[in-house]
Enzyme design. Structure first.
Site, short mmCIF file in Angstrom:
data_model
loop_
_atom_site.label_atom_id
_atom_site.label_comp_id
_atom_site.label_asym_id
_atom_site.label_seq_id
_atom_site.Cartn_x
_atom_site.Cartn_y
_atom_site.Cartn_z
N SER A 39 76.95 66.05 15.36
CA SER A 39 76.85 66.57 16.73
C SER A 39 77.93 67.60 17.03
O SER A 39 77.64 68.67 17.58
CB SER A 39 76.99 65.42 17.74
OG SER A 39 75.97 64.47 17.58
N GLU A 45 72.02 70.77 7.93
CA GLU A 45 71.80 69.93 6.73
C GLU A 45 72.35 68.53 6.95
O GLU A 45 72.52 67.78 5.99
CB GLU A 45 72.48 70.58 5.52
CG GLU A 45 71.92 71.94 5.14
CD GLU A 45 70.73 71.85 4.17
OE1 GLU A 45 70.67 70.91 3.38
OE2 GLU A 45 69.85 72.74 4.25
N TYR A 71 66.40 67.76 16.29
CA TYR A 71 67.55 66.95 16.70
C TYR A 71 68.80 67.58 16.10
O TYR A 71 68.91 67.73 14.89
CB TYR A 71 67.43 65.50 16.22
CG TYR A 71 68.47 64.61 16.87
CD1 TYR A 71 68.15 63.83 17.98
CD2 TYR A 71 69.78 64.59 16.42
CE1 TYR A 71 69.11 63.04 18.61
CE2 TYR A 71 70.75 63.82 17.04
CZ TYR A 71 70.41 63.05 18.13
OH TYR A 71 71.36 62.28 18.76
C1 LIG Z 1 69.47 66.96 11.77
C2 LIG Z 1 70.57 66.28 12.53
N1 LIG Z 1 71.59 67.00 12.98
C3 LIG Z 1 72.62 66.46 13.65
C4 LIG Z 1 72.64 65.10 13.91
C5 LIG Z 1 73.78 64.50 14.66
O1 LIG Z 1 74.59 63.77 13.82
P1 LIG Z 1 75.54 62.63 14.40
O2 LIG Z 1 74.66 61.58 14.99
O3 LIG Z 1 76.29 62.16 13.23
O4 LIG Z 1 76.41 63.26 15.41
C6 LIG Z 1 71.59 64.30 13.45
C7 LIG Z 1 71.58 62.85 13.72
O5 LIG Z 1 70.60 62.17 13.55
C8 LIG Z 1 70.52 64.91 12.75
O6 LIG Z 1 69.47 64.19 12.32
#
Ligand SMILES: Cc1ncc(COP(=O)(O)O)c(C=O)c1O
Length: 433
Positions: free
Chosen positions: A113, A236, A139
């Site tokens: 994120s 990724e 997402y």
């Molecule tokens: C493609 C993608 N990007 C970013 C994220 C965000 O990652 P995090 O939950 O570790 O912050 C996710 C989480 O599912 C994801 O699937």
């Protein structure tokens, strides 16, 4: 459910609902390799790897050793106001691993994120352009601009739409094979104003339903971004880093994105993320993305150990082989089930699209919810995405025997869920997605 697991699960009410996404009452005490152990001792085959974070499996010795080394004499707790060897070396290794040209930098954060959030903010600042483009059902994160650029969140109303963040359709070869030209035309239209700082793309749309785009799609996207002066950010975080059978999912179309973001499996359970991109994007303005413990000795030591273990154990090639075996096995084992619309994916990023019947291709979210519940009862952990698609993403260390067991578990789970073995009442407490 074992009473020890039940007791633990009941105590979970003290943890905030805003950070929960539950599919069945899973209460765990440990893990080893491709297996998780439920409180009370029941073993479960892990077909999620904690949404891919545990790509290296559970309890890998390389992770333990890296943590012990870092904990023995840690040089502080972050790279904010000091440098240390593991942070610098990891940045160098990520630059080597990620194709790109010119002077580049690595941003370190704690989660996919924040890597995406900083990539977007930096792109807006560097280009002087106000808009951000992302795909519908995408997402990219659960905080800040990364959340606003996540189609899944905006569509669900969990974050307010932002006028500066635009969404464009992702191709769907299974449900809308004839719409590809329209998808490209919409993309052209979104970029035409030359006011879009960056376009975020998942090379395989994961939370949106494990959708694999047609060959050449990413190349078309990259060419259009280059022509429009828009930076291309390849996310990724979930299905990159070896899982698709190549180091990067974008390699499939032989493109070189401007920015690449990493997370999840890079830390094998320890929080770390990274964004790799041009110095001109990530150097300015200084001190504008500060996290005290970013680049800390524990996370960076583990991430280096993860990359080394992937190489030493040939896990990228392994993901390609195991994924092929799993897909072929699933297709064969579910050929007689009219509710299995399609088994698709690359490497160990696999989607099983559950439908009311093959002729209509109508999504069956209820069957997905009941199937993941039934698989858990039978001894496996798998979740669903896009409402109706089982997301099968086991650890990359999965053995052939475990792949074959996964096939049996999933096929039996689908068959029994569709035969009514799980009641509405059983899944009622679990909203899932
Ligand atoms: C493609 C993608 N990007 C970013 C994220 C965000 O990652 P995090 O939950 O570790 O912050 C996710 C989480 O599912 C994801 O699937």
């Amino acid at each position: 459910m074992h009473e020890t697991a039940q007791r633990l699960y009941d105590r979970d009410r003290v943890i905030a609902g805003v950070e929960k996404l539950r599919f069945f009452p899973l209460a765990l005490e440990s893990g080893q390799g491709s297996w998780l152990v439920e409180a009370g001792g029941r073993r479960l085959l892990d077909l999620s790897a904690t949404w891919t974070a545990c790509g290296l499996g559970h309890g890998h010795p390389a992770v333990r050793e890296a943590l012990l080394r870092a904990a023995g004499a840690p040089p502080g707790a972050g790279a904010l106001s000091a440098v240390h060897e593991d942070a610098v070396a990891l940045a160098e290794e990520l630059l080597d691993l990620t194709p790109g040209t010119g002077d580049r930098r690595v941003y370190f954060g704690h989660a996919g994120s924040d890597a995406n959030d900083v990539a977007i903010r930096s792109a807006v600042h560097a280009t002087g352009r106000p808009k951000v483009l992302a795909f519908e059902h995408s997402y990219h994160g659960g905080i800040g601009v990364a959340m606003k650029a996540s189609g899944v969140h905006v569509e669900a109303g969990s974050v307010a739409a932002d006028k500066q963040v635009l969404f464009t359709p992702y191709p769907d070869p299974y449900r809308e094979p004839d719409r590809y030209e329209r998808v490209i035309a919409d993309l052209d239209e979104a970029l035409a104003g030359r006011d879009v700082a960056c376009l975020l793309v998942e090379p395989i749309l994961s939370d949106g339903g494990l959708v694999v785009p047609p060959d050449g799609f990413l190349a078309e996207v990259a060419a259009r971004c280059a022509a429009a002066g828009t930076l291309l950010v390849c996310d990724e975080v979930k299905v990159g880093l070896g899982r698709p059978g190549t180091w990067h999912a974008f390699e499939h179309d032989r493109i070189t994105p401007d920015i690449v973001t990493f997370g999840k499996s890079l830390g094998a359970g320890v929080p770390i993320s990274a964004a790799v991109g041009p110095a001109a994007v990530f150097d300015e303005p200084g001190a504008s993305a500060l996290l005290t413990q970013a680049g800390n000795p524990y996370s960076t030591a583990v991430a280096r150990a993860v990359l080394a273990a992937y190489r030493a154990e040939g896990l990228v090639e392994r993901a390609a082989q195991a994924g092929e075996r799993l897909r072929q096995g699933l297709r064969k084992a579910t050929a007689h089930l009219d509710v299995v619309g399609e088994v698709r994916g690359r490497g160990l990023a696999i989607g099983v699209d559950l439908v009311t019947d093959r002729a209509s291709r109508e999504r069956d979210p209820e069957l997905a919810a009941k199937t993941v519940y039934r698989v858990w009862e039978l001894g496996g952990v798998v979740f669903y995405v896009g409402g109706n698609v089982l997301e099968v993403t086991p650890p990359l260390v999965i053995t052939d025997d475990e792949v074959d067991r996964a096939v049996e578990l999933l096929a039996q789970g689908i068959e029994e869920a569709s035969a009514g073995k799980v009641s509405d009442a059983q899944i009622a407490p679990f909203a899932g997605w």
